[in-house]
Design a protein around this motif. Structure first.
Motif, PDB file in Angstrom:
ATOM      1  N   GLY A  73      -9.174 -12.766   3.526  1.00 32.73           N
ATOM      2  CA  GLY A  73      -7.990 -12.961   4.346  1.00 32.73           C
ATOM      3  C   GLY A  73      -6.747 -12.219   3.907  1.00 32.73           C
ATOM      4  O   GLY A  73      -5.642 -12.583   4.296  1.00 32.73           O
ATOM      5  N   VAL A  74      -6.887 -11.176   3.098  1.00 30.93           N
ATOM      6  CA  VAL A  74      -5.738 -10.398   2.627  1.00 30.93           C
ATOM      7  C   VAL A  74      -6.035  -8.926   2.887  1.00 30.93           C
ATOM      8  O   VAL A  74      -7.138  -8.461   2.600  1.00 30.93           O
ATOM      9  N   ASN A  75      -5.054  -8.194   3.421  1.00 30.60           N
ATOM     10  CA  ASN A  75      -5.303  -6.772   3.619  1.00 30.60           C
ATOM     11  C   ASN A  75      -5.034  -5.997   2.322  1.00 30.60           C
ATOM     12  O   ASN A  75      -4.484  -6.534   1.360  1.00 30.60           O
ATOM     13  N   TYR A  76      -5.405  -4.730   2.322  1.00 31.85           N
ATOM     14  CA  TYR A  76      -5.353  -3.918   1.107  1.00 31.85           C
ATOM     15  C   TYR A  76      -3.941  -3.795   0.545  1.00 31.85           C
ATOM     16  O   TYR A  76      -3.717  -3.969  -0.658  1.00 31.85           O
ATOM     17  N   GLY A  77      -2.973  -3.495   1.420  1.00 33.23           N
ATOM     18  CA  GLY A  77      -1.610  -3.269   0.948  1.00 33.23           C
ATOM     19  C   GLY A  77      -1.009  -4.506   0.291  1.00 33.23           C
ATOM     20  O   GLY A  77      -0.406  -4.430  -0.784  1.00 33.23           O
ATOM     21  N   ASN A  78      -1.192  -5.645   0.925  1.00 37.35           N
ATOM     22  CA  ASN A  78      -0.662  -6.888   0.353  1.00 37.35           C
ATOM     23  C   ASN A  78      -1.394  -7.263  -0.927  1.00 37.35           C
ATOM     24  O   ASN A  78      -0.793  -7.790  -1.869  1.00 37.35           O
ATOM     25  N   PHE A  79      -2.701  -7.007  -0.961  1.00 36.92           N
ATOM     26  CA  PHE A  79      -3.488  -7.293  -2.159  1.00 36.92           C
ATOM     27  C   PHE A  79      -2.986  -6.486  -3.349  1.00 36.92           C
ATOM     28  O   PHE A  79      -2.723  -7.023  -4.431  1.00 36.92           O
ATOM     29  N   MET A  80      -2.802  -5.182  -3.142  1.00 28.11           N
ATOM     30  CA  MET A  80      -2.337  -4.322  -4.226  1.00 28.11           C
ATOM     31  C   MET A  80      -0.903  -4.676  -4.631  1.00 28.11           C
ATOM     32  O   MET A  80      -0.573  -4.652  -5.814  1.00 28.11           O
ATOM     33  N   HIS A  81      -0.065  -5.022  -3.653  1.00 26.79           N
ATOM     34  CA  HIS A  81       1.316  -5.394  -3.966  1.00 26.79           C
ATOM     35  C   HIS A  81       1.341  -6.654  -4.833  1.00 26.79           C
ATOM     36  O   HIS A  81       2.108  -6.737  -5.800  1.00 26.79           O
ATOM     37  N   GLY A  82       0.481  -7.623  -4.503  1.00 25.55           N
ATOM     38  CA  GLY A  82       0.412  -8.843  -5.307  1.00 25.55           C
ATOM     39  C   GLY A  82      -0.059  -8.569  -6.721  1.00 25.55           C
ATOM     40  O   GLY A  82       0.440  -9.155  -7.686  1.00 25.55           O
ATOM     41  N   LEU A  83      -1.030  -7.657  -6.869  1.00 25.39           N
ATOM     42  CA  LEU A  83      -1.515  -7.313  -8.216  1.00 25.39           C
ATOM     43  C   LEU A  83      -0.416  -6.625  -9.025  1.00 25.39           C
ATOM     44  O   LEU A  83      -0.261  -6.892 -10.224  1.00 25.39           O
ATOM     45  N   ILE A  84       0.344  -5.767  -8.387  1.00 20.44           N
ATOM     46  CA  ILE A  84       1.425  -5.069  -9.091  1.00 20.44           C
ATOM     47  C   ILE A  84       2.503  -6.066  -9.527  1.00 20.44           C
ATOM     48  O   ILE A  84       3.017  -5.987 -10.646  1.00 20.44           O
ATOM     49  N   LYS A  85       2.820  -7.022  -8.643  1.00 20.77           N
ATOM     50  CA  LYS A  85       3.829  -8.026  -9.006  1.00 20.77           C
ATOM     51  C   LYS A  85       3.371  -8.897 -10.169  1.00 20.77           C
ATOM     52  O   LYS A  85       4.175  -9.350 -10.975  1.00 20.77           O
ATOM     53  N   GLU A  86       2.066  -9.132 -10.266  1.00 20.61           N
ATOM     54  CA  GLU A  86       1.521  -9.928 -11.371  1.00 20.61           C
ATOM     55  C   GLU A  86       1.244  -9.071 -12.612  1.00 20.61           C
ATOM     56  O   GLU A  86       0.716  -9.573 -13.598  1.00 20.61           O
TER      57      GLU A  86
END
Length: 126
Positions: free
Chosen positions: A62-75
């Motif tokens: 339920g997560v698209n690529y851009g949001n997934f990568m953005h969340g990983l970068i924030k973490e």
């Protein structure tokens, strides 16, 4: 290049390109140009393949690529795309954990509740 080296590089070519020096030289030069160019395009193609695999794996959760990568970068999770694509293919539970971490880090990664599928055609009557 000398004649011996040209014929060595032209081994396996078709027709006169393997045994006539003038044609062999042209074909070898063009082949070397192609190999130089394609060593660079191979890197681009592999990166796009990794991105496609990560996108497919993250969309299952339920997560698209851009949001997934953005969340990983924030973490501050510093896994490259090659490793992430391998994890998404071969270790789905580990990848799900990464998606959950990414979802918590970035509020745009809200899980979309799956509604009942819409009825179509004759199913509307039933």
């Amino acid at each position: 290049m000398n004649k011996k080296k040209i014929f060595k590089l032209a081994k396996g070519f078709r027709g006169r390109a393997k045994n006539c020096i003038r044609i062999a030289r042209e074909r070898v030069e063009k082949a070397l140009q192609y190999s130089y160019r394609d060593r660079r395009t191979k890197k681009r193609d592999m990166r796009s393949l990794w991105i496609e695999r990560i996108n497919a794996g993250s969309r299952l959760h339920g997560v698209n690529y851009g949001n997934f990568m953005h969340g990983l970068i924030k973490e501050n999770i510093q896994l490259n795309r090659k490793v992430l694509s391998e994890i998404s293919m071969h270790e789905p539970y580990s990848f799900k954990a990464l998606v959950d971490v990414s979802r918590q880090a970035f509020p745009g990664n809200k899980k979309i509740a799956e509604a009942a599928p819409k009825k179509q055609g004759l199913q509307l009557l039933l």
